[in-house]
Every structure is written in structure tokens, then in C-alpha cells.
Scaffold this motif. Sequence first.
Motif, PDB file in Angstrom:
ATOM      1  N   GLN A  54       0.836  -1.198   0.000  1.00  0.00           N
ATOM      2  CA  GLN A  54       0.000   0.000   0.000  1.00  0.00           C
ATOM      3  C   GLN A  54       0.870   1.246   0.000  1.00  0.00           C
ATOM      4  OE1 GLN A  54      -3.394  -0.071   2.778  1.00  0.00           O
ATOM      5  NE2 GLN A  54      -3.076  -2.280   2.981  1.00  0.00           N
ATOM      6  N   TRP A  55       1.913   1.243   0.836  1.00  0.00           N
ATOM      7  CA  TRP A  55       2.844   2.381   0.859  1.00  0.00           C
ATOM      8  C   TRP A  55       3.507   2.561  -0.498  1.00  0.00           C
ATOM      9  CZ3 TRP A  55       8.020   2.031  -0.314  1.00  0.00           C
ATOM     10  CH2 TRP A  55       8.756   3.220  -0.162  1.00  0.00           C
ATOM     11  N   LEU A  56       3.950   1.467  -1.121  1.00  0.00           N
ATOM     12  CA  LEU A  56       4.650   1.538  -2.394  1.00  0.00           C
ATOM     13  C   LEU A  56       3.779   2.192  -3.461  1.00  0.00           C
ATOM     14  CD1 LEU A  56       7.022   0.917  -4.259  1.00  0.00           C
ATOM     15  CD2 LEU A  56       6.104  -1.411  -4.530  1.00  0.00           C
ATOM     16  N   ARG A  57       2.530   1.766  -3.566  1.00  0.00           N
ATOM     17  CA  ARG A  57       1.654   2.356  -4.581  1.00  0.00           C
ATOM     18  C   ARG A  57       1.447   3.841  -4.321  1.00  0.00           C
ATOM     19  NH1 ARG A  57      -0.704  -2.911  -4.203  1.00  0.00           N
ATOM     20  NH2 ARG A  57      -2.066  -2.251  -2.504  1.00  0.00           N
ATOM     21  N   GLN A  58       1.278   4.215  -3.066  1.00  0.00           N
ATOM     22  CA  GLN A  58       1.086   5.627  -2.731  1.00  0.00           C
ATOM     23  C   GLN A  58       2.349   6.439  -3.024  1.00  0.00           C
ATOM     24  OE1 GLN A  58      -0.061   5.399   1.385  1.00  0.00           O
ATOM     25  NE2 GLN A  58      -2.101   4.574   0.924  1.00  0.00           N
TER      26      GLN A  58
END
Length: 332
Positions: free
Chosen positions: A193-197
Amino acid sequence: MARIRVVVAVALSFATSTAVGVGAGLPATADAATTSTSVTQTAAAAATGDPVVMAAGDIACEPGSKRTTKCRDDLTAGLLGPADYVLTAGDNQYNCGRLASYQGGYDKTWGQYLDKTYPIVGEDEYSGSGCSTPGAEGYFTYFSSRAQQGSCTKACPGWYSYDIGTSWHVVALNTACTEASIGGCKSTSPQLQWLRQDLAATSKPCILAVMHRPYWSNGNTVAKFKPFIDALYAGGADVVLTGNSHLYARYAQQNPSSQLDTARGLRAFIVGMGGKSHSTFKSPRLPNFEAGSDRTFGVLQLTLHPASYDWEYLQAYPASPVFTDTGSTACH
């Protein structure tokens, strides 16, 4: 999140590559966007003044290990002086990453360049052969000033991002999905989730990812790491560096389904030749394998231009076989 600024200039917008190998150093297979070149990338880097990154993983042996045909992190460290940034690709200290091992091993070689090092963690930092370091405490303590984790020294997330120059965004990832308490590596995990954001938030035109365990591995793909590749591909990433296999390999630009994709695909490098030991290539090789060597130690040098990148494999010392691999590709 800390950001790094280096002024860069001079764009290269072509895609070329060449590889020369002897024995297990294997020649490149040109893809649709690739032609032969004899450009020396190190000289080109010096001429342009653009940031120079050097990277490898699987680096240092336990302190006191005999330096023979393995444990040659002393020789690979000798290549790092001209680098503006040193990126480690995990399993930096064997046989597991105790702080004392880092201080007596890695610190004596690659640790000379700690002030310009941006590391990632491997699974052996959590639980190596014959020892355990819960929460990768040795890694996070040793790199506490470099891993963008603030004062965290144990059970830290292990992922972060930063910028190089005006054009490049770098994501450093943690693939110790079972060893670390990070919620796994599924698409719904906190890290993904962090990576996509993070990728959605960057305005940089060129993106580099560093992760220890590869999806395009030595002879096979590893399904548990596909969520990383899916996110990187969707986010427009250009290059992914990995380690784990103790060899060097370069793959053509491809999509997460391993189909050649010179328009949007990821170019993957395995850079596990930092000095610990050699692995052996498995057969058959993956379809988009272009070049590699499983008999030399060295580092991958990347010169990061505003709209493209050059790569060059730097062999650690004169040896047989002699292996070289150079090329250039435009960012998406």
C-alpha cells in the motif's frame, strides 16, 4: 522522508547494450530496442557529471573468514570510490547480520563508504545460518544513520524512498516477507500500500527500485514477489535491482507477465556478486535473459541521466573469465 538533490544535466535518449563473456559470462541477446555499442560508460559518466550509482548485494563474510575464491568484499569495495551513491541489495553481512559481524566484517570494506550508502535488508539479516537476529537488529543498528528509519534499531519496516538529482526517484523495499513482522508481501500488505502511494506521489520521470529477493530469479519466477512487480510496473518504474542469487544477470524490459515490453517494461538486474560467493546459473534461463556471469565478483554501475540511464558491469579484478556488460536505455 529525506530527499536528496543533485543538479544534473545532459540527456541521452537512446537504447543500446553490449555484453562480452567468457565461459559462464554469457553474451547479450538484443531486443527490439537494443543495438550494439562499444561506449565505455565509466568515461561517459565522468564526462557528463551525472550521478553515478554503484550497487551489489550478498557482500561480506563473517569476520575472520579466509579470502580465497569467495569472501572478496575487499575487492568489490575497491571499486566504490567514484560512486556518488552506494546501494546495497541485501544480505550485506553473512552468515547472519549480527551487529558484531557488521562491525568486524562489512564495516572494514564497504563500510568505508557508509556516508553515501543507501542499504536494503535481506532475509539473512533476520535469520542466517546458525544464528538469529530478531527484527534484524544488527542491520538496523549499524545502518541507523542511513536507512531512513530515524532512531529505529529493531523490527523497523525496512522500506523507504528518496530522490537522486532532478529526475530520479528510488524505492528501497523489504522482501523478508516471512522473516520480518511487516504484514507479509501480498498486494494488501502495508508495504505494498505504501509503495503504490509513494509511486503515485512522485513527479520524477525516472524510477529505480531495489529489493533483495527477485521475481525474475535464477531460472524461474517467484510468485510471492509478483505484487512488487505489479506495483512497480503500474507506477511506471524503469529499473529494478535485486540480489539473493550470487551472480550477475540482466533481463530485457518486460511486463509482470514476463512479456517483452520496450515501451513500459521493467529492466531487471540481479546484482548478487558483492563478494560472498558464487552461485551457478540454472537451466533453462528465463526467456528475457540478456546477459550475465556467475564466475566474477563486481558491482553494477548506473549513470543516471535526466531522461535515461547507462549501465556497466565493473569486474572486481582481472580474472578468467573476463566479463563486461554495458548499455543505455531511455526512461519511459
